[in-house]
Design a protein around this motif. Structure first.
Motif, PDB file in Angstrom:
ATOM      1  N   LEU A   1       0.843  -1.188   0.000  1.00  0.00           N
ATOM      2  CA  LEU A   1       0.000   0.000   0.000  1.00  0.00           C
ATOM      3  C   LEU A   1       0.883   1.245   0.000  1.00  0.00           C
ATOM      4  O   LEU A   1       2.080   1.158   0.298  1.00  0.00           O
ATOM      5  N   PRO A   2       0.314   2.420  -0.311  1.00  0.00           N
ATOM      6  CA  PRO A   2       1.101   3.658  -0.262  1.00  0.00           C
ATOM      7  C   PRO A   2       1.720   3.890   1.110  1.00  0.00           C
ATOM      8  O   PRO A   2       1.235   3.367   2.127  1.00  0.00           O
ATOM      9  N   ALA A   3       2.772   4.678   1.152  1.00  0.00           N
ATOM     10  CA  ALA A   3       3.518   4.913   2.397  1.00  0.00           C
ATOM     11  C   ALA A   3       2.656   5.528   3.488  1.00  0.00           C
ATOM     12  O   ALA A   3       2.941   5.358   4.679  1.00  0.00           O
ATOM     13  N   SER A   4       1.594   6.240   3.124  1.00  0.00           N
ATOM     14  CA  SER A   4       0.728   6.883   4.122  1.00  0.00           C
ATOM     15  C   SER A   4       0.089   5.854   5.051  1.00  0.00           C
ATOM     16  O   SER A   4      -0.134   6.133   6.243  1.00  0.00           O
ATOM     17  N   TYR A   5      -0.198   4.658   4.544  1.00  0.00           N
ATOM     18  CA  TYR A   5      -0.777   3.611   5.384  1.00  0.00           C
ATOM     19  C   TYR A   5       0.250   3.108   6.397  1.00  0.00           C
ATOM     20  O   TYR A   5      -0.082   2.865   7.568  1.00  0.00           O
ATOM     21  N   TYR A   6       1.468   2.963   5.950  1.00  0.00           N
ATOM     22  CA  TYR A   6       2.547   2.539   6.850  1.00  0.00           C
ATOM     23  C   TYR A   6       2.770   3.578   7.951  1.00  0.00           C
ATOM     24  O   TYR A   6       2.908   3.236   9.131  1.00  0.00           O
ATOM     25  N   LEU A   7       2.788   4.838   7.575  1.00  0.00           N
ATOM     26  CA  LEU A   7       2.987   5.911   8.555  1.00  0.00           C
ATOM     27  C   LEU A   7       1.832   5.955   9.556  1.00  0.00           C
ATOM     28  O   LEU A   7       2.037   6.232  10.743  1.00  0.00           O
ATOM     29  N   ASN A   8       0.632   5.660   9.082  1.00  0.00           N
ATOM     30  CA  ASN A   8      -0.522   5.640   9.988  1.00  0.00           C
ATOM     31  C   ASN A   8      -0.406   4.503  10.988  1.00  0.00           C
ATOM     32  O   ASN A   8      -0.796   4.641  12.155  1.00  0.00           O
ATOM     33  N   ASP A   9       0.136   3.389  10.543  1.00  0.00           N
ATOM     34  CA  ASP A   9       0.352   2.265  11.467  1.00  0.00           C
ATOM     35  C   ASP A   9       1.371   2.626  12.543  1.00  0.00           C
ATOM     36  O   ASP A   9       1.215   2.257  13.710  1.00  0.00           O
ATOM     37  N   ILE A  10       2.426   3.348  12.164  1.00  0.00           N
ATOM     38  CA  ILE A  10       3.427   3.793  13.137  1.00  0.00           C
ATOM     39  C   ILE A  10       2.821   4.807  14.093  1.00  0.00           C
ATOM     40  O   ILE A  10       3.099   4.789  15.306  1.00  0.00           O
ATOM     41  N   LEU A  11       1.955   5.678  13.574  1.00  0.00           N
ATOM     42  CA  LEU A  11       1.271   6.659  14.421  1.00  0.00           C
ATOM     43  C   LEU A  11       0.419   5.972  15.476  1.00  0.00           C
ATOM     44  O   LEU A  11       0.315   6.450  16.620  1.00  0.00           O
ATOM     45  N   PHE A  12      -0.184   4.837  15.127  1.00  0.00           N
ATOM     46  CA  PHE A  12      -1.006   4.078  16.069  1.00  0.00           C
ATOM     47  C   PHE A  12      -0.188   3.687  17.302  1.00  0.00           C
ATOM     48  O   PHE A  12      -0.690   3.702  18.428  1.00  0.00           O
ATOM     49  N   LEU A  13       1.065   3.344  17.084  1.00  0.00           N
ATOM     50  CA  LEU A  13       1.948   2.974  18.189  1.00  0.00           C
ATOM     51  C   LEU A  13       2.104   4.111  19.188  1.00  0.00           C
ATOM     52  O   LEU A  13       1.996   3.904  20.399  1.00  0.00           O
ATOM     53  N   PHE A  14       2.327   5.317  18.686  1.00  0.00           N
ATOM     54  CA  PHE A  14       2.629   6.436  19.573  1.00  0.00           C
ATOM     55  C   PHE A  14       1.388   7.183  20.061  1.00  0.00           C
ATOM     56  O   PHE A  14       1.457   7.897  21.063  1.00  0.00           O
ATOM     57  N   LYS A  15       0.270   7.008  19.375  1.00  0.00           N
ATOM     58  CA  LYS A  15      -0.953   7.671  19.843  1.00  0.00           C
ATOM     59  C   LYS A  15      -1.766   6.787  20.773  1.00  0.00           C
ATOM     60  O   LYS A  15      -2.270   7.257  21.800  1.00  0.00           O
ATOM     61  N   TYR A  16      -1.909   5.518  20.434  1.00  0.00           N
ATOM     62  CA  TYR A  16      -2.785   4.630  21.193  1.00  0.00           C
ATOM     63  C   TYR A  16      -2.011   3.717  22.152  1.00  0.00           C
ATOM     64  O   TYR A  16      -2.282   3.687  23.354  1.00  0.00           O
ATOM     65  N   ILE A  17      -1.056   2.977  21.612  1.00  0.00           N
ATOM     66  CA  ILE A  17      -0.354   2.004  22.448  1.00  0.00           C
ATOM     67  C   ILE A  17       0.510   2.693  23.493  1.00  0.00           C
ATOM     68  O   ILE A  17       0.593   2.243  24.640  1.00  0.00           O
ATOM     69  N   PHE A  18       1.139   3.818  23.127  1.00  0.00           N
ATOM     70  CA  PHE A  18       2.006   4.523  24.063  1.00  0.00           C
ATOM     71  C   PHE A  18       1.225   5.014  25.282  1.00  0.00           C
ATOM     72  O   PHE A  18       1.716   4.956  26.416  1.00  0.00           O
ATOM     73  N   THR A  19      -0.013   5.473  25.080  1.00  0.00           N
ATOM     74  CA  THR A  19      -0.840   5.923  26.204  1.00  0.00           C
ATOM     75  C   THR A  19      -1.132   4.767  27.158  1.00  0.00           C
ATOM     76  O   THR A  19      -1.070   4.934  28.384  1.00  0.00           O
TER      77      THR A  19
END
Length: 417
Positions: free
Chosen positions: A72-90
């Protein structure tokens, strides 16, 4: 302070208020957790190592999937990484700050909110329109639309006017929090069904939720097994009673059959129905079974490793569907691999506290049942299980539950920690 932090965290996890929909709220809660953690000297080198190792595994998984499997386009990969720091990190911060007190405060807050929901539920039954008008007058952002109104600690949904939604987005989701709170209370308190547990049981009854009741039935099984009752005895005496009650309640067996039949009809006309909902500015709801069939047919073997955290943006039609099966939604996001990793983390937590494989399996079944009915695997409180096993400290008691061929017997415990 710990109670206040936990209250904020539970409301955030409930996904019913502007807390979840506003990025600033996520940032503020992270800042509060960091401040409390540093103020109380709760962070250690081992915490950094724990999150660092998890992040390495997570990013490696997302990278391999993105480069070699999904394309998939890189934006999907970046969104997956964002999930780590927005949701899992909390979720990690919450566990690292409260450490061995996390379960105590989570169950305490859930129990208090459950008790608070009961008088508000009664008010909802006798004066629902007034309650809705008050919610609109308070005017929290993103908190009232199409018969839905949220007060942070309570939600009223006109569509579910005879059911208790508590602090969650709908009754089934509230039932998940209640069952989870009761489950954690039992496994960390020597299976003591005390007054607080009875209040939660009453709140569970008010949800009128099929999946909530089925999950609660497994909690009852776990409770009796944890107290030493033989499985045959439970099945012989409790089983028939539960079966009779389930057959008498219109939202149990009859609802399951009706839901399945409706799902099969919807799948035959999904494009036509979806077009109708889009024309009317709404999303088409897909029930549990239809959600499974749709996602399985759409992604196929990709459900093994998942598609993306924002899988719903890969196909235009999905944006107009409201999928309700949390197990397959999570598999679309992180695959069966991610689901197994999360469930194994849950297993480690329950095994650490129950010291029993059987009771740990019952606990996983409860979570899976709740996930079958609601998209609960991406809530912050569920993501906590990725780290809770590391911080939880089982209670020291004067007995231990041991399994053998004859059932359960009590033995003296040398060490519970």
């Amino acid at each position: 302070m710990y109670y206040f932090v936990t209250l904020l965290f539970v409301i955030l996890s409930a996904k019913a208020s502007f807390f979840d929909l506003t990025n600033m709220c996520w940032v503020m809660i992270d800042i509060i957790l960091l401040w409390v953690g540093f103020e109380k000297a709760r962070f250690h080198k081992s915490d950094v190592e724990l999150f660092g190792k998890f992040s390495l595994i997570y990013i490696s998984f997302c990278t391999v999937r993105s480069v070699f499997l999904i394309h998939l386009p890189a934006s999907y990969y970046l969104n997956d990484i964002l999930f780590l720091f927005k949701y899992i990190f909390t979720s990690f911060l919450f566990c690292a700050v409260l450490r061995d007190q996390a379960i105590h405060y989570l169950t305490k807050v859930i129990f208090h909110l459950a008790i608070l929901s009961l008088p508000l539920y009664c008010l909802q039954l006798v004066a629902g329109d007034t309650l809705y008008a008050v919610g609109k007058a308070i005017n929290f952002p993103h908190a009232h639309f199409n018969g839905y109104v949220n007060f942070l600690v309570f939600t009223y949904v006109k569509l579910h006017h005879v059911r208790n939604s508590g602090f969650a987005w709908e009754p089934g989701a509230f039932g998940f929090f209640l069952n989870l709170g009761l489950l954690m209370h039992l496994v960390t308190n020597n299976f003591n069904f005390d007054k607080r547990a009875k209040w939660v049981m009453l709140a569970i009854i008010t949800t009128l939720s099929t999946t909530t009741y089925v999950a609660f039935a497994f909690i009852i099984l776990l409770y009796f097994r944890g107290r030493g009752a033989k499985l045959f005895t439970i099945m012989f005496f409790v089983g028939p009673i539960l079966c009779v009650l389930a057959s008498m309640m219109p939202f149990m067996f009859d609802k399951i059959v009706a839901t399945y039949n409706k799902d099969m009809d919807d799948m035959k006309n999904i494009q036509t129905l979806s077009d109708w909902y889009v024309q009317h500015g709404e999303t088409m709801p897909l029930n549990r079974f239809a959600s499974i069939l749709y996602l399985a047919g759409l992604f196929g073997y990709d459900l093994i490793w998942g598609v993306s955290n924002v899988y719903n943006e890969t196909i235009p039609l999905i944006k107009h569907l409201n999928l309700s099966n949390g197990i397959f939604v999570f598999m679309a996001q992180f695959g069966a691999i991610g689901l197994c990793f999360l469930l194994y983390s849950c297993y480690l937590f329950f095994k650490k506290n129950t010291r029993s494989i059987e009771l740990s399996i019952y606990s996983l079944i409860v979570i899976l049942i709740c996930g079958f009915g609601e998209c609960i695997f991406i809530t912050s409180i569920t993501l906590c299980f990725l780290f809770l096993y590391h911080y939880s400290m089982p209670q020291v008691t004067n007995r231990e539950v041991v399994f053998d061929t004859g059932g359960l017997r009590n033995t003296k415990m040398v060490m519970a920690k």
